[in-house]
Design a protein around this motif. Structure first.
Motif, PDB file in Angstrom:
ATOM      1  N   GLY A 125      -8.703  31.338   9.912  1.00 62.19           N
ATOM      2  CA  GLY A 125      -7.463  30.628  10.164  1.00 62.19           C
ATOM      3  C   GLY A 125      -7.269  29.294   9.482  1.00 62.19           C
ATOM      4  O   GLY A 125      -6.130  28.852   9.303  1.00 62.19           O
ATOM      5  N   SER A 126      -8.324  28.611   9.088  1.00 58.87           N
ATOM      6  CA  SER A 126      -8.158  27.279   8.503  1.00 58.87           C
ATOM      7  C   SER A 126      -7.485  27.328   7.138  1.00 58.87           C
ATOM      8  O   SER A 126      -6.794  26.381   6.746  1.00 58.87           O
ATOM      9  CB  SER A 126      -9.508  26.571   8.388  1.00 58.87           C
ATOM     10  N   ILE A 127      -7.654  28.421   6.409  1.00 56.31           N
ATOM     11  CA  ILE A 127      -7.084  28.479   5.054  1.00 56.31           C
ATOM     12  C   ILE A 127      -5.583  28.760   5.076  1.00 56.31           C
ATOM     13  O   ILE A 127      -4.819  28.077   4.377  1.00 56.31           O
ATOM     14  CB  ILE A 127      -7.865  29.471   4.178  1.00 56.31           C
ATOM     15  N   PRO A 128      -5.077  29.711   5.874  1.00 55.65           N
ATOM     16  CA  PRO A 128      -3.614  29.807   6.026  1.00 55.65           C
ATOM     17  C   PRO A 128      -2.996  28.501   6.520  1.00 55.65           C
ATOM     18  O   PRO A 128      -1.872  28.151   6.143  1.00 55.65           O
ATOM     19  CB  PRO A 128      -3.430  30.935   7.041  1.00 55.65           C
ATOM     20  N   PHE A 185     -17.566  45.967   4.554  1.00 55.48           N
ATOM     21  CA  PHE A 185     -16.159  45.925   4.156  1.00 55.48           C
ATOM     22  C   PHE A 185     -15.612  44.512   4.061  1.00 55.48           C
ATOM     23  O   PHE A 185     -14.681  44.250   3.304  1.00 55.48           O
ATOM     24  CB  PHE A 185     -15.276  46.822   5.032  1.00 55.48           C
ATOM     25  N   ALA A 186     -16.198  43.549   4.789  1.00 49.40           N
ATOM     26  CA  ALA A 186     -15.748  42.163   4.654  1.00 49.40           C
ATOM     27  C   ALA A 186     -16.068  41.632   3.263  1.00 49.40           C
ATOM     28  O   ALA A 186     -15.251  40.933   2.649  1.00 49.40           O
ATOM     29  CB  ALA A 186     -16.395  41.281   5.712  1.00 49.40           C
ATOM     30  N   SER A 187     -17.241  41.981   2.752  1.00 48.25           N
ATOM     31  CA  SER A 187     -17.634  41.497   1.420  1.00 48.25           C
ATOM     32  C   SER A 187     -16.718  42.056   0.337  1.00 48.25           C
ATOM     33  O   SER A 187     -16.408  41.375  -0.650  1.00 48.25           O
ATOM     34  CB  SER A 187     -19.088  41.860   1.126  1.00 48.25           C
ATOM     35  N   LYS A 188     -16.241  43.294   0.517  1.00 43.89           N
ATOM     36  CA  LYS A 188     -15.315  43.876  -0.465  1.00 43.89           C
ATOM     37  C   LYS A 188     -13.979  43.141  -0.463  1.00 43.89           C
ATOM     38  O   LYS A 188     -13.410  42.862  -1.518  1.00 43.89           O
ATOM     39  CB  LYS A 188     -15.099  45.361  -0.152  1.00 43.89           C
ATOM     40  N   THR A 189     -13.473  42.831   0.731  1.00 42.68           N
ATOM     41  CA  THR A 189     -12.199  42.113   0.823  1.00 42.68           C
ATOM     42  C   THR A 189     -12.334  40.697   0.282  1.00 42.68           C
ATOM     43  O   THR A 189     -11.441  40.196  -0.415  1.00 42.68           O
ATOM     44  CB  THR A 189     -11.709  42.087   2.277  1.00 42.68           C
ATOM     45  N   VAL A 246      -5.355  23.992  -6.024  1.00 43.03           N
ATOM     46  CA  VAL A 246      -4.850  24.610  -7.248  1.00 43.03           C
ATOM     47  C   VAL A 246      -4.167  25.940  -6.978  1.00 43.03           C
ATOM     48  O   VAL A 246      -3.054  26.189  -7.450  1.00 43.03           O
ATOM     49  CB  VAL A 246      -6.001  24.799  -8.268  1.00 43.03           C
ATOM     50  N   ALA A 247      -4.795  26.816  -6.232  1.00 41.92           N
ATOM     51  CA  ALA A 247      -4.214  28.141  -5.975  1.00 41.92           C
ATOM     52  C   ALA A 247      -4.807  28.729  -4.703  1.00 41.92           C
ATOM     53  O   ALA A 247      -5.953  28.443  -4.346  1.00 41.92           O
ATOM     54  CB  ALA A 247      -4.467  29.077  -7.156  1.00 41.92           C
ATOM     55  N   SER A 248      -4.020  29.562  -4.031  1.00 45.71           N
ATOM     56  CA  SER A 248      -4.503  30.238  -2.826  1.00 45.71           C
ATOM     57  C   SER A 248      -4.231  31.728  -2.922  1.00 45.71           C
ATOM     58  O   SER A 248      -3.364  32.169  -3.682  1.00 45.71           O
ATOM     59  CB  SER A 248      -3.840  29.663  -1.572  1.00 45.71           C
ATOM     60  N   ALA A 249      -4.979  32.508  -2.158  1.00 43.58           N
ATOM     61  CA  ALA A 249      -4.803  33.966  -2.130  1.00 43.58           C
ATOM     62  C   ALA A 249      -5.216  34.499  -0.771  1.00 43.58           C
ATOM     63  O   ALA A 249      -6.089  33.934  -0.105  1.00 43.58           O
ATOM     64  CB  ALA A 249      -5.622  34.628  -3.232  1.00 43.58           C
ATOM     65  N   SER A 250      -4.583  35.574  -0.357  1.00 42.10           N
ATOM     66  CA  SER A 250      -4.896  36.205   0.923  1.00 42.10           C
ATOM     67  C   SER A 250      -4.787  37.711   0.807  1.00 42.10           C
ATOM     68  O   SER A 250      -3.988  38.227   0.020  1.00 42.10           O
ATOM     69  CB  SER A 250      -3.937  35.725   2.022  1.00 42.10           C
ATOM     70  N   ARG A 251      -5.573  38.407   1.575  1.00 40.95           N
ATOM     71  CA  ARG A 251      -5.479  39.865   1.708  1.00 40.95           C
ATOM     72  C   ARG A 251      -5.703  40.240   3.165  1.00 40.95           C
ATOM     73  O   ARG A 251      -6.494  39.607   3.858  1.00 40.95           O
ATOM     74  CB  ARG A 251      -6.517  40.574   0.838  1.00 40.95           C
ATOM     75  N   CYS A 252      -5.015  41.292   3.594  1.00 38.01           N
ATOM     76  CA  CYS A 252      -5.195  41.799   4.948  1.00 38.01           C
ATOM     77  C   CYS A 252      -5.363  43.310   4.893  1.00 38.01           C
ATOM     78  O   CYS A 252      -4.439  44.026   4.484  1.00 38.01           O
ATOM     79  CB  CYS A 252      -4.010  41.421   5.831  1.00 38.01           C
ATOM     80  N   ASP A 253      -6.538  43.785   5.268  1.00 38.80           N
ATOM     81  CA  ASP A 253      -6.817  45.224   5.307  1.00 38.80           C
ATOM     82  C   ASP A 253      -6.726  45.689   6.756  1.00 38.80           C
ATOM     83  O   ASP A 253      -7.706  45.663   7.506  1.00 38.80           O
ATOM     84  CB  ASP A 253      -8.217  45.514   4.739  1.00 38.80           C
ATOM     85  N   THR A 254      -5.534  46.108   7.156  1.00 38.48           N
ATOM     86  CA  THR A 254      -5.294  46.420   8.562  1.00 38.48           C
ATOM     87  C   THR A 254      -6.060  47.647   9.050  1.00 38.48           C
ATOM     88  O   THR A 254      -6.199  47.843  10.258  1.00 38.48           O
ATOM     89  CB  THR A 254      -3.790  46.628   8.814  1.00 38.48           C
ATOM     90  N   LYS A 255      -6.561  48.450   8.129  1.00 40.69           N
ATOM     91  CA  LYS A 255      -7.331  49.618   8.564  1.00 40.69           C
ATOM     92  C   LYS A 255      -8.628  49.207   9.277  1.00 40.69           C
ATOM     93  O   LYS A 255      -9.251  50.013   9.974  1.00 40.69           O
ATOM     94  CB  LYS A 255      -7.650  50.531   7.379  1.00 40.69           C
ATOM     95  N   TYR A 256      -9.021  47.941   9.099  1.00 42.81           N
ATOM     96  CA  TYR A 256     -10.228  47.440   9.758  1.00 42.81           C
ATOM     97  C   TYR A 256      -9.905  46.590  10.987  1.00 42.81           C
ATOM     98  O   TYR A 256     -10.772  45.875  11.488  1.00 42.81           O
ATOM     99  CB  TYR A 256     -11.048  46.601   8.774  1.00 42.81           C
ATOM    100  N   LEU A 269      -8.591  43.216   9.328  1.00 39.52           N
ATOM    101  CA  LEU A 269      -9.432  42.201   8.718  1.00 39.52           C
ATOM    102  C   LEU A 269      -8.654  41.440   7.654  1.00 39.52           C
ATOM    103  O   LEU A 269      -8.024  42.040   6.797  1.00 39.52           O
ATOM    104  CB  LEU A 269     -10.665  42.858   8.067  1.00 39.52           C
ATOM    105  N   SER A 270      -8.672  40.114   7.744  1.00 38.99           N
ATOM    106  CA  SER A 270      -7.999  39.296   6.753  1.00 38.99           C
ATOM    107  C   SER A 270      -9.011  38.418   6.045  1.00 38.99           C
ATOM    108  O   SER A 270     -10.033  38.043   6.618  1.00 38.99           O
ATOM    109  CB  SER A 270      -6.930  38.425   7.425  1.00 38.99           C
ATOM    110  N   ALA A 271      -8.711  38.097   4.794  1.00 41.58           N
ATOM    111  CA  ALA A 271      -9.539  37.167   4.029  1.00 41.58           C
ATOM    112  C   ALA A 271      -8.620  36.240   3.259  1.00 41.58           C
ATOM    113  O   ALA A 271      -7.563  36.649   2.775  1.00 41.58           O
ATOM    114  CB  ALA A 271     -10.465  37.919   3.074  1.00 41.58           C
ATOM    115  N   HIS A 272      -9.018  34.980   3.169  1.00 39.97           N
ATOM    116  CA  HIS A 272      -8.191  33.957   2.547  1.00 39.97           C
ATOM    117  C   HIS A 272      -9.064  33.054   1.684  1.00 39.97           C
ATOM    118  O   HIS A 272     -10.213  32.776   2.031  1.00 39.97           O
ATOM    119  CB  HIS A 272      -7.499  33.093   3.600  1.00 39.97           C
TER     120      HIS A 272
END
Length: 353
Positions: free
Chosen positions: A147-150, A247-251, A213-223, A342-345
């Motif tokens: 949550g801190s990154i969003p 699967f967290a390491s892949k995201t 400089v830049a931010s990115a996020s992904r959310c893999d809802t299947k997890y 699972l979300s990653a930011h």
């Protein structure tokens, strides 16, 4: 999305005064919950608590006995008290470092996933710290450990193109306010990892410590069911999959690529890496997936060992540790956190002089 005008001016953190060694925590659980654990589960608990990846944690209680049979009303009252107190400490720390006062602040964004109150924590901080009652405030929930990154993303967007904006980003978690114990490996692991703490970052549109400089996020809802809080009898229970590290390491790897590729950077160009220390297995899996040298993960491991997993503030504890060891102007820094979903930011940052 790139933005070269917003920087982190300062970073403050706070933890409760009550420190708990892993051996103390294990003794507490053994004394109170041995009857609910099967012998196999007890054996696993002993092994988990003996692992040297976590040595010490800070818990928002007077003593661990407070956690036994804590009723929901007492729990949310404890969450509220400590969330406001620790957030205030972290904010004051950050303001002093930045050389500003509460009167300079134009916005406040607070995230948490370990308790819900309405109105949100931001309103209590407004009152306690004497912020102006017409500043922009937001309360974020549900992002878990990432949550801190969003939160930083939203603060950057508030400031973008507005020279006079100064926004405080606060991540606060009282993980002990979600304490549960049963013959459930998710809960055993959670009780060996999680702790309480807060972080606060001051952001502004002038040179600071780190330029965003830049931010990115992904959310893999299947997890989603593999890493989340669930409600049982009206109370939060942590739910963690044993396959989380894979699967967290892949995201996480996808988010890192999303940040580096558009910027024309390679992994070896990143001088400093700050990962959310979700546990020893997750750190190892991220290291192996990205091919990062072990030495680049030392700060991440140090925070896990000394503080445990405080959920969303933890990656900023790692970033603060990196800054305390010295960062040279022009160094690239990348922070990544993951959590429920699972979300990653991630955020790509560059050190300023």
């Amino acid at each position: 999305m790139k933005n070269e005008s917003v920087s982190i001016a300062s970073l403050g953190v706070a933890t409760p005064p009550y420190a708990v060694k892993q051996s103390e925590a294990e003794t507490f659980l053994r004394n109170h919950y041995s009857k609910v654990l099967e012998p196999k589960s007890m054996s696993k608990m002993v092994k988990i608590f003996a692992h040297p990846s976590v040595l010490n944690r800070y818990i928002a209680v007077k003593d661990l006995e407070c956690l036994v049979n804590e009723d929901p009303d007492s729990r949310i009252a404890r969450f509220t008290e400590w969330a406001v107190e620790l957030s205030s400490q972290a904010i004051n720390n950050a303001l002093v470092q930045a050389g500003i006062t509460t009167g300079d602040i134009t916005g406040l964004v607070v995230n948490t996933c370990t308790g819900y109150i309405c109105p949100g924590i931001s309103t209590y901080l407004l009152e306690k710290l004497g912020f102006s009652n017409n500043i922009r405030i937001h309360d974020l929930v549900g992002s878990g450990c990432g949550g801190s990154i969003p939160n930083l993303q939203i603060c950057r967007d508030i400031i973008q193109g507005k020279r006079d904006e100064i926004v405080v980003s606060v991540s606060i978690e009282i993980c002990s306010a979600t304490f549960q114990m049963a013959d459930d490996l998710s809960l055993i692991v959670s009780n060996a990892l999680f702790a309480d703490g807060a972080s606060a970052a001051v952001l502004w549109s002038r040179p600071g410590v780190l330029r965003l400089v830049a931010s990115a996020s992904r959310c893999d809802t299947k997890y989603r069911e593999d890493i989340r809080y669930i409600y049982r009898n009206g109370q939060l229970h942590n739910q963690l999959s044993l396959k989380l590290s894979a699967f967290a390491s892949k995201t996480v790897a996808r988010v890192v690529n999303d940040l580096l590729t558009p910027s024309g950077l390679k992994r070896e160009d990143i001088k400093h890496w700050a990962f959310h220390p979700g546990g020893e297995k997750v750190i190892n899996a991220v290291r192996d997936k990205l091919g990062i040298p072990e030495i680049k993960l030392q700060m991440t491991r140090d925070i896990l060992a000394g503080y445990g997993n405080m959920s969303s503030p933890t990656v900023l504890f790692v970033l603060r540790e990196i800054l305390s060891k010295g960062v040279a102007p022009g160094d690239w820094c990348l922070i990544v956190a993951f959590g429920a979903g699972l979300s990653a930011h991630g955020f790509l940052m560059k050190a300023e002089g």
